[in-house]
Motif scaffolding. Structure first.
Motif, PDB file in Angstrom:
ATOM      1  N   ALA A 124     -11.156  11.800  49.394  1.00  0.00           N
ATOM      2  CA  ALA A 124     -12.522  11.163  49.843  1.00  0.00           C
ATOM      3  C   ALA A 124     -12.980  11.802  51.079  1.00  0.00           C
ATOM      4  N   ASN A 125     -11.841  11.894  51.922  1.00  0.00           N
ATOM      5  CA  ASN A 125     -11.911  12.780  53.387  1.00  0.00           C
ATOM      6  C   ASN A 125     -12.316  14.258  53.198  1.00  0.00           C
ATOM      7  N   GLY A 126     -12.489  14.867  52.121  1.00  0.00           N
ATOM      8  CA  GLY A 126     -12.510  16.172  51.850  1.00  0.00           C
ATOM      9  C   GLY A 126     -11.237  17.077  52.025  1.00  0.00           C
ATOM     10  N   LYS A 127     -10.152  16.402  52.405  1.00  0.00           N
ATOM     11  CA  LYS A 127      -8.925  17.201  52.559  1.00  0.00           C
ATOM     12  C   LYS A 127      -8.367  17.412  51.310  1.00  0.00           C
ATOM     13  N   ASP A 128      -7.675  18.520  51.173  1.00  0.00           N
ATOM     14  CA  ASP A 128      -7.016  18.944  49.943  1.00  0.00           C
ATOM     15  C   ASP A 128      -5.371  18.443  50.087  1.00  0.00           C
ATOM     16  N   TYR A 129      -4.993  17.958  48.799  1.00  0.00           N
ATOM     17  CA  TYR A 129      -3.728  17.504  48.754  1.00  0.00           C
ATOM     18  C   TYR A 129      -2.951  18.071  47.626  1.00  0.00           C
ATOM     19  N   THR A 130      -1.547  18.237  47.558  1.00  0.00           N
ATOM     20  CA  THR A 130      -0.893  18.567  46.360  1.00  0.00           C
ATOM     21  C   THR A 130      -0.480  17.503  45.670  1.00  0.00           C
ATOM     22  N   VAL A 131      -0.853  17.257  44.338  1.00  0.00           N
ATOM     23  CA  VAL A 131       0.014  16.197  43.864  1.00  0.00           C
ATOM     24  C   VAL A 131       0.740  16.494  42.696  1.00  0.00           C
ATOM     25  N   LEU A 132       2.260  15.938  42.916  1.00  0.00           N
ATOM     26  CA  LEU A 132       3.055  16.289  41.655  1.00  0.00           C
ATOM     27  C   LEU A 132       3.158  14.938  40.626  1.00  0.00           C
ATOM     28  N   PHE A 133       3.293  15.466  39.328  1.00  0.00           N
ATOM     29  CA  PHE A 133       3.720  14.580  38.474  1.00  0.00           C
ATOM     30  C   PHE A 133       4.977  14.755  37.970  1.00  0.00           C
ATOM     31  N   LEU A 134       5.980  13.835  38.175  1.00  0.00           N
ATOM     32  CA  LEU A 134       7.339  14.127  37.603  1.00  0.00           C
ATOM     33  C   LEU A 134       7.782  13.140  36.657  1.00  0.00           C
ATOM     34  N   LEU A 135       8.312  13.635  35.535  1.00  0.00           N
ATOM     35  CA  LEU A 135       9.017  12.898  34.411  1.00  0.00           C
ATOM     36  C   LEU A 135      10.519  12.654  34.878  1.00  0.00           C
ATOM     37  N   THR A 136      10.733  11.197  34.552  1.00  0.00           N
ATOM     38  CA  THR A 136      12.163  10.968  34.714  1.00  0.00           C
ATOM     39  C   THR A 136      12.877  10.981  33.457  1.00  0.00           C
ATOM     40  N   GLU A 137      14.177  11.125  33.331  1.00  0.00           N
ATOM     41  CA  GLU A 137      14.885  11.223  32.183  1.00  0.00           C
ATOM     42  C   GLU A 137      14.716  10.083  31.190  1.00  0.00           C
ATOM     43  N   SER A 138      14.153   9.082  31.871  1.00  0.00           N
ATOM     44  CA  SER A 138      14.306   7.645  31.086  1.00  0.00           C
ATOM     45  C   SER A 138      12.658   7.569  30.434  1.00  0.00           C
ATOM     46  N   GLY A 139      11.796   8.594  30.861  1.00  0.00           N
ATOM     47  CA  GLY A 139      10.332   8.510  30.130  1.00  0.00           C
ATOM     48  C   GLY A 139       9.516   7.820  31.216  1.00  0.00           C
ATOM     49  N   TYR A 140       9.789   7.567  32.305  1.00  0.00           N
ATOM     50  CA  TYR A 140       8.784   7.001  33.390  1.00  0.00           C
ATOM     51  C   TYR A 140       8.123   8.199  33.939  1.00  0.00           C
ATOM     52  N   LEU A 141       6.675   8.073  34.207  1.00  0.00           N
ATOM     53  CA  LEU A 141       5.862   9.012  35.024  1.00  0.00           C
ATOM     54  C   LEU A 141       5.729   8.598  36.392  1.00  0.00           C
ATOM     55  N   HIS A 142       6.207   9.531  37.320  1.00  0.00           N
ATOM     56  CA  HIS A 142       6.062   9.362  38.778  1.00  0.00           C
ATOM     57  C   HIS A 142       4.896  10.332  39.552  1.00  0.00           C
TER      58      HIS A 142
ATOM     59  N   PRO B  89      -1.901  27.735  41.863  1.00  0.00           N
ATOM     60  CA  PRO B  89      -2.673  28.741  42.311  1.00  0.00           C
ATOM     61  C   PRO B  89      -3.019  28.393  44.047  1.00  0.00           C
ATOM     62  N   PRO B  90      -3.186  29.557  44.571  1.00  0.00           N
ATOM     63  CA  PRO B  90      -3.609  29.058  46.059  1.00  0.00           C
ATOM     64  C   PRO B  90      -4.972  28.628  46.264  1.00  0.00           C
ATOM     65  N   PRO B  91      -5.026  27.790  47.376  1.00  0.00           N
ATOM     66  CA  PRO B  91      -6.491  27.472  47.635  1.00  0.00           C
ATOM     67  C   PRO B  91      -7.691  28.378  47.406  1.00  0.00           C
ATOM     68  N   GLU B  92      -8.927  28.033  47.128  1.00  0.00           N
ATOM     69  CA  GLU B  92      -9.972  29.007  46.977  1.00  0.00           C
ATOM     70  C   GLU B  92     -10.191  29.657  48.481  1.00  0.00           C
ATOM     71  N   GLY B  93     -10.188  31.021  48.484  1.00  0.00           N
ATOM     72  CA  GLY B  93     -10.300  31.645  49.612  1.00  0.00           C
ATOM     73  C   GLY B  93      -8.979  32.224  50.341  1.00  0.00           C
ATOM     74  N   ALA B  94      -7.714  31.362  49.886  1.00  0.00           N
ATOM     75  CA  ALA B  94      -6.628  31.969  50.245  1.00  0.00           C
ATOM     76  C   ALA B  94      -5.971  33.022  49.634  1.00  0.00           C
ATOM     77  N   PRO B  95      -5.178  33.929  50.323  1.00  0.00           N
ATOM     78  CA  PRO B  95      -4.517  35.045  49.557  1.00  0.00           C
ATOM     79  C   PRO B  95      -3.517  34.721  48.459  1.00  0.00           C
ATOM     80  N   VAL B  96      -3.557  35.491  47.432  1.00  0.00           N
ATOM     81  CA  VAL B  96      -2.660  35.405  46.312  1.00  0.00           C
ATOM     82  C   VAL B  96      -1.357  35.195  46.648  1.00  0.00           C
ATOM     83  N   ASP B  97      -0.706  35.623  47.815  1.00  0.00           N
ATOM     84  CA  ASP B  97       0.682  35.430  48.200  1.00  0.00           C
ATOM     85  C   ASP B  97       1.020  34.117  48.604  1.00  0.00           C
ATOM     86  N   ASP B  98       0.094  33.174  48.492  1.00  0.00           N
ATOM     87  CA  ASP B  98       0.154  31.768  48.778  1.00  0.00           C
ATOM     88  C   ASP B  98       0.333  30.789  47.751  1.00  0.00           C
ATOM     89  N   THR B  99       0.282  31.623  46.278  1.00  0.00           N
ATOM     90  CA  THR B  99       0.631  30.929  45.129  1.00  0.00           C
ATOM     91  C   THR B  99       1.938  30.333  45.373  1.00  0.00           C
TER      92      THR B  99
END
Length: 469
Positions: free
Chosen positions: A418-436, A299-309
Motif C-alpha cells: 500500500a505504501n508503493g514499495k515493492d516486496y519479494t514474497v516467497l511461498f514455501l511448501l513444507t514436507e507435511s503439506g503446509y504453505l508458508h 525477473p528484475p524490477p521494471e527498468g532494472a538490468p537483466v543481471d538483477d534477475t
C-alpha cells in the motif's frame, strides 16, 4: 487453490501419507476451513501420481501429467476446480508383462508422465516412463487429443524422460526444441543434458560421454534466459573436486547456448558450450547447505538490468549438525555470469582428479558461438568445463533458515504494498503439506502466515504460481 490475498497458488499432491512434522510458528496460522482462507480441491478416485504441472498462458487451464493420463482442469473459477477432459495414455498388457519380467514392481510399470511442455501455439509435448521404456507424444492443445508422430510410430523417449518414475528430471522447450536433463539408460547410470526436436541448421545435441561432465546428478529444474540465449540447468551431484573420504554432494548450475550446433570434427553433435559451477548456499564460517531441493526465477524490477534477475533456491544439508533444517538462498544472474566468465579447473585424465592450477585460457568455456572454433579450442572447452569459483548468494548470506522445518518447493513474486514499495514474497511448501507465506524485509525474512493445505499432513509434490489470478 487459495484465491484470497495477493496471489493464487495451485497445489497438486501425490497422495503419499506422512507423519506429522513439527511446525514453525508464523505470525498467523489458518487451519482448514478458516473464513477468508478457503481452499478449492480437486480429486478423482481413478487419478494418481499427479506430479507434472503446466499452466496455460491465460491462467485458466491447468494441464496435469499423472499416471497413465494427462488431465485438463478448469481453474478459472474461484470456488471450484473442474476436470474438462482426461486423456488416457497407458502401456499395453504386453508392455506391462515385459516390465514385470525385468524384475520391476507392477506398481512402477504404468506410464508416469514426467515431461509436459508447450511446443507451440497448437501442440504440447509429453513424455512418460511407459513401463520402463520411455515414450513421447504430441498433444493437440485445442482438441486435447494424442497426435501421431511424423514417422507414424511411437516416439522413443530415451534421453528425454527417465525410465524410473522415482528419478527426477527437468525439461523445457524453447522455439519448438526440447532441452532435457535426465538419464539415458535403463540402469540409470548415464546422465545426460540434451536437445531434441531440432530442425533446420540445428541438430540434436547431447553431452560428450567423457567422465566428469556429470557425476550422478539429481536434476531439479531448468530455465531459459532470453537475453543470454542460454538454458540454465540446476541439479545436485557428487563433487569430485573435493578429496573427501565420504562422497560430498554439491549443488550446481550448468549452462548451454541455444545457438549451439556442435563442432565440425571435435564435439560433433555434442555441446560446445557446456559449463558448470557450484552454487554455494552458505554463510561465512558455517557449513554449507549443499543439497538443492527446488529453485525458481524472479525477473528484475521494471527498468532494472537483466543481471538483477534472481534465482531463489531451497537447500538442505548432508551434515548432521544441520539435519532437519532448510535454507533459502538467492543468486544473482550477474554473479553467475561473472563466475562462468572466470577461470576454470583442470581435470587430469590420468588420475581423474581436478587441479586448482590456472592455465592460459584458449577460450572461455560456456561462451556462445564456439561451434565455429578450431579443434584446439574445442578440446580446451571439452576438458575445462568446471568453473574455478563458486556462485555465492546475494550478500554472501542466507535469505532465511528454518530450524525445524523441511521445505520442498518454492514460488516467488514481487508485489507492491500500500505504501508503493515493492516486496519479494516467497511461498514455501513444507514436507507435511503446509504453505508458508514469507516476505523479505530489510531486517530479514518474516513468515507472515501459514495455511493448512490438507486435512491430514502429507507431502505436496509440486507447486505452481498463477500470476494472472
Amino acid at each position: 487453490m487459495e484465491h484470497q490475498g495477493l496471489l493464487s497458488i495451485i497445489v497438486v499432491i501425490l497422495g503419499v501419507m506422512a507423519t506429522c512434522v513439527a511446525r514453525l510458528t508464523p505470525r498467523v496460522s489458518f487451519p482448514m476451513g478458516t473464513p477468508g482462507r478457503s481452499l478449492s480441491h480437486f480429486d478423482s478416485s481413478d487419478v494418481g501420481n499427479t506430479t507434472t504441472l503446466l499452466l496455460s498462458d491465460d491462467g485458466d487451464t491447468l494441464f496435469v501429467g499423472a499416471r497413465d493420463a494427462v488431465l485438463s482442469l478448469d481453474v478459472s473459477q474461484e470456488d471450484a476446480i473442474v476436470m474438462r477432459s482426461k486423456l488416457d495414455w497407458s502401456p499395453s498388457e504386453k508392455d506391462l508383462d515385459e516390465c514385470s519380467m525385468k524384475g520391476k514392481k507392477k506398481t512402477d510399470c504404468p506410464n508416469f508422465i514426467r515431461v509436459l511442455q508447450f511446443l507451440n501455439s497448437t501442440h504440447m509435448y509429453a513424455c512418460g516412463t511407459f513401463a520402463f521404456s520411455p515414450r513421447c507424444t504430441y498433444i493437440n492443445s485445442e482438441m486435447f487429443s494424442l497426435v501421431m508422430s511424423p514417422s507414424g510410430k511411437p516416439e522413443e523417449g530415451r534421453g528425454r524422460c527417465p525410465y524410473d518414475p522415482y528419478q527426477r528430471n527437468s525439461a523445457i522447450t524453447v522455439d519448438g526444441e526440447l532441452y532435457t536433463g535426465t538419464v539415458a539408460d535403463y540402469m540409470g547410470n548415464r546422465p545426460v543434458i540434451s536437445r531434441h526436436l531440432s530442425e533446420g541448421s540445428h541438430v540434436d545435441l547431447k553431452l560428450d560421454d567423457t567422465l566428469g561432465w556429470l557425476e550422478d546428478p539429481t536434476f531439479i529444474s531448468s530455465n531459459f534466459v532470453p537475453s543470454e540465449e542460454k538454458i540454465y540447468f540446476f541439479f545436485s551431484e557428487v563433487g569430485r573436486e573435493y578429496d573427501f573420504i565420504d562422497k560430498f554432494t554439491v549443488s550446481r548450475i550448468a549452462q548451454v547456448c541455444t545457438s549451439d550446433i556442435g563442432g565440425h570434427r571435435t564435439l560433433q553433435r555434442r555441446w560446445t558450450t557446456f559449463a558448470k559451477a557450484q552454487l554455494l548456499c552458505q554463510s561465512d564460517h558455517e557449513l554449507p547447505y549443499n543439497v538443492i531441493q527446488d529453485i525458481v526465477t524472479l525477473p528484475p524490477p521494471e527498468g532494472a538490468p537483466v543481471d538483477d534477475t534472481l534465482f531463489f533456491g531451497i537447500f538442505s544439508s548432508q551434515w548432521s549438525v544441520n539435519s532437519g533444517q532448510s535454507a533459502v538462498c538467492a543468486f544473482r544472474l550477474g554473479d553467475i555470469k561473472a563466475v562462468f566468465a572466470g577461470n576454470y579447473k583442470v581435470l587430469n585424465r590420468d588420475t581423474l582428479r581436478w587441479s586448482m592450477r590456472v592455465q592460459e585460457k584458449v577460450a572461455n568455456p560456456g561462451e556462445c558461438g564456439l561451434h565455429n572454433a578450431s579443434d584446439n579450442t574445442l578440446r580446451f572447452v571439452k576438458e575445462n568445463f568446471l568453473a574455478d569459483d563458486s556462485v555465492h548468494p546475494v550478500g554472501r548470506s542466507l535469505t532465511m533458515v528454518s530450524p525445524d522445518q523441511h521445505y520442498s518447493h518454492v514460488v516467488t513474486q514481487r508485489v507492491q504494498a500500500a505504501n508503493g514499495k515493492d516486496y519479494t514474497v516467497l511461498f514455501l511448501l513444507t514436507e507435511s503439506g503446509y504453505l508458508h507465506k514469507a516476505v523479505l524485509l530489510e531486517k530479514g525474512a518474516h513468515i507472515i502466515e501459514e495455511i493448512q493445505v490438507f486435512e491430514r499432513p502429507q507431502p505436496v509434490k509440486n507447486l505452481l504460481l498463477s500470476h494472472d489470478h
